[in-house]
Design a protein around this motif. Sequence first.
Motif, PDB file in Angstrom:
ATOM      1  N   HIS A  82      26.580  52.585  70.451  1.00 26.83           N
ATOM      2  CA  HIS A  82      26.686  52.415  68.996  1.00 26.83           C
ATOM      3  C   HIS A  82      26.287  51.013  68.550  1.00 26.83           C
ATOM      4  O   HIS A  82      26.627  50.589  67.451  1.00 26.83           O
ATOM      5  N   GLN A  83      25.553  50.331  69.389  1.00 28.07           N
ATOM      6  CA  GLN A  83      25.207  48.936  69.122  1.00 28.07           C
ATOM      7  C   GLN A  83      24.045  48.865  68.123  1.00 28.07           C
ATOM      8  O   GLN A  83      22.879  48.861  68.492  1.00 28.07           O
ATOM      9  N   ASP A 102      30.311  43.943  74.079  1.00 22.43           N
ATOM     10  CA  ASP A 102      30.293  45.065  73.138  1.00 22.43           C
ATOM     11  C   ASP A 102      30.698  46.360  73.825  1.00 22.43           C
ATOM     12  O   ASP A 102      30.295  46.626  74.958  1.00 22.43           O
ATOM     13  N   TYR A 109      32.280  53.227  65.969  1.00 25.64           N
ATOM     14  CA  TYR A 109      32.013  51.824  65.682  1.00 25.64           C
ATOM     15  C   TYR A 109      31.599  51.093  66.957  1.00 25.64           C
ATOM     16  O   TYR A 109      31.975  51.481  68.066  1.00 25.64           O
ATOM     17  N   SER A 110      30.825  50.028  66.775  1.00 24.87           N
ATOM     18  CA  SER A 110      30.545  49.108  67.864  1.00 24.87           C
ATOM     19  C   SER A 110      31.504  47.930  67.731  1.00 24.87           C
ATOM     20  O   SER A 110      31.545  47.270  66.686  1.00 24.87           O
ATOM     21  N   TYR A 111      32.284  47.687  68.766  1.00 22.14           N
ATOM     22  CA  TYR A 111      33.264  46.608  68.743  1.00 22.14           C
ATOM     23  C   TYR A 111      32.792  45.463  69.640  1.00 22.14           C
ATOM     24  O   TYR A 111      32.437  45.687  70.798  1.00 22.14           O
ATOM     25  N   SER A 112      32.798  44.269  69.083  1.00 18.93           N
ATOM     26  CA  SER A 112      32.531  43.068  69.864  1.00 18.93           C
ATOM     27  C   SER A 112      33.868  42.426  70.196  1.00 18.93           C
ATOM     28  O   SER A 112      34.496  41.796  69.343  1.00 18.93           O
ATOM     29  N   SER A 147      31.534  50.694  72.728  1.00 11.59           N
ATOM     30  CA  SER A 147      31.362  51.711  71.684  1.00 11.59           C
ATOM     31  C   SER A 147      32.576  52.621  71.616  1.00 11.59           C
ATOM     32  O   SER A 147      32.974  53.197  72.630  1.00 11.59           O
ATOM     33  N   ARG A 199      29.748  49.629  60.363  1.00  9.86           N
ATOM     34  CA  ARG A 199      29.918  50.308  61.644  1.00  9.86           C
ATOM     35  C   ARG A 199      29.981  49.367  62.841  1.00  9.86           C
ATOM     36  O   ARG A 199      29.681  49.762  63.971  1.00  9.86           O
ATOM     37  N   ARG A 200      30.375  48.123  62.601  1.00 11.88           N
ATOM     38  CA  ARG A 200      30.569  47.193  63.708  1.00 11.88           C
ATOM     39  C   ARG A 200      31.556  46.109  63.291  1.00 11.88           C
ATOM     40  O   ARG A 200      31.653  45.762  62.120  1.00 11.88           O
TER      41      ARG A 200
END
Length: 375
Positions: free
Chosen positions: A211-212, A146, A154-157, A148, A172-173
């Motif tokens: 942002h997680q 993850d 946004y939190s990106y995985s 941010s 938001r993810r």
Amino acid sequence: MSESIALVLGGGGARAAYQIGVLKALVQLYPRNHHIPFDILSGSSAGAINAISLATHASCFHLGVRKLDWVWRHFETHKVYSSSFWHVLKHLSKMALKGLQSDTVNTEAGSLLDNQPLRKLLNQLIDFQRIERNIGSGALKAISLDASSYNDSYSYSFYQASHNINDWQRARRQGTRTTLTTDHLMATSAIPLVFPSVKLNQAYFGDGSVHQLSPLSSPIHLGASKIMVINLDSPHKQRHSDIDAHPKTATIAGHLLDTIFSDTLNSDLERLERINSTLDLIPPADAKLVNLRKIDTLVIKPSEDLSVIAARYFQDLPLAIRILLKFIGINRQSDSSIASYLLFEKSYTSALIDLGYKDAMNQMDTIKTFFELET
């Protein structure tokens, strides 16, 4: 569908050494040539670095843990960020000059410390091509980390996985398939203000914990039915002697770091337990209608205050870093957890590995039950 077990490794800078101790206890339950007992790996910040290293050794659990143990037991601060007087003074002067310039003149990221040594270390130690080979051979189903985004909050995985897994998007993810690189690790481990942000796909990213909103979202979307979490949240003893005094800036900063790295994970675990309890009350025939499934979890976290342990080894930090921390109000006696995140010295990291091993051994019966091994 076969049961998939995920490992979630939270962030926490030097605290992530604790995770290696837990893995050292777990690896004893498997033969020497056994693959990792996890189908899915997920991590953020320093936990993501540990997860990536495990992914490159997914076909041999013992070798992967042994390599991580060696690296963490031989850590020195200068391998993570520049810590000599000259480099610290040069970097801070550069940041001060940057603050006086227009953003159009100087576009470099600002930071308290220069973590380029970490990039060099990661390039030396991690063979990212092994990840795809291990996924192709079936030794690993998926790995995600993850980060941010400072552009859209946004939190990106970012994940690498078998082809039957699709991207996802929630509030938001979102999950984005990619080929993981050193840049992704530098981004997810960029502690706010301490280390510089990293540019990925035309956007700037920082520590994955910022942002997680839902740390368990990624492994669940990747297909996990059981999740083991090595949480770095440790008990913190209140200093009653300071109860009538206003908290110092360093103490508040430490609390902010604790919040970033632990609070959302703890909240997500509570939410998962509530969902599990609710599903237990719903008849199996009706449970499918709510589009939810029960996820079993195993959580292991430190039994001792990691900040107190860090205080014992505070003097092992390079002198330039100790002076820098003292300038912002942090010393051996400070009621601040900041040092516990930045103390990349083998004396401290070895102590955390030993604590992780002890805590996991004390829960060995629970661990065996979770992995359905003989007790």
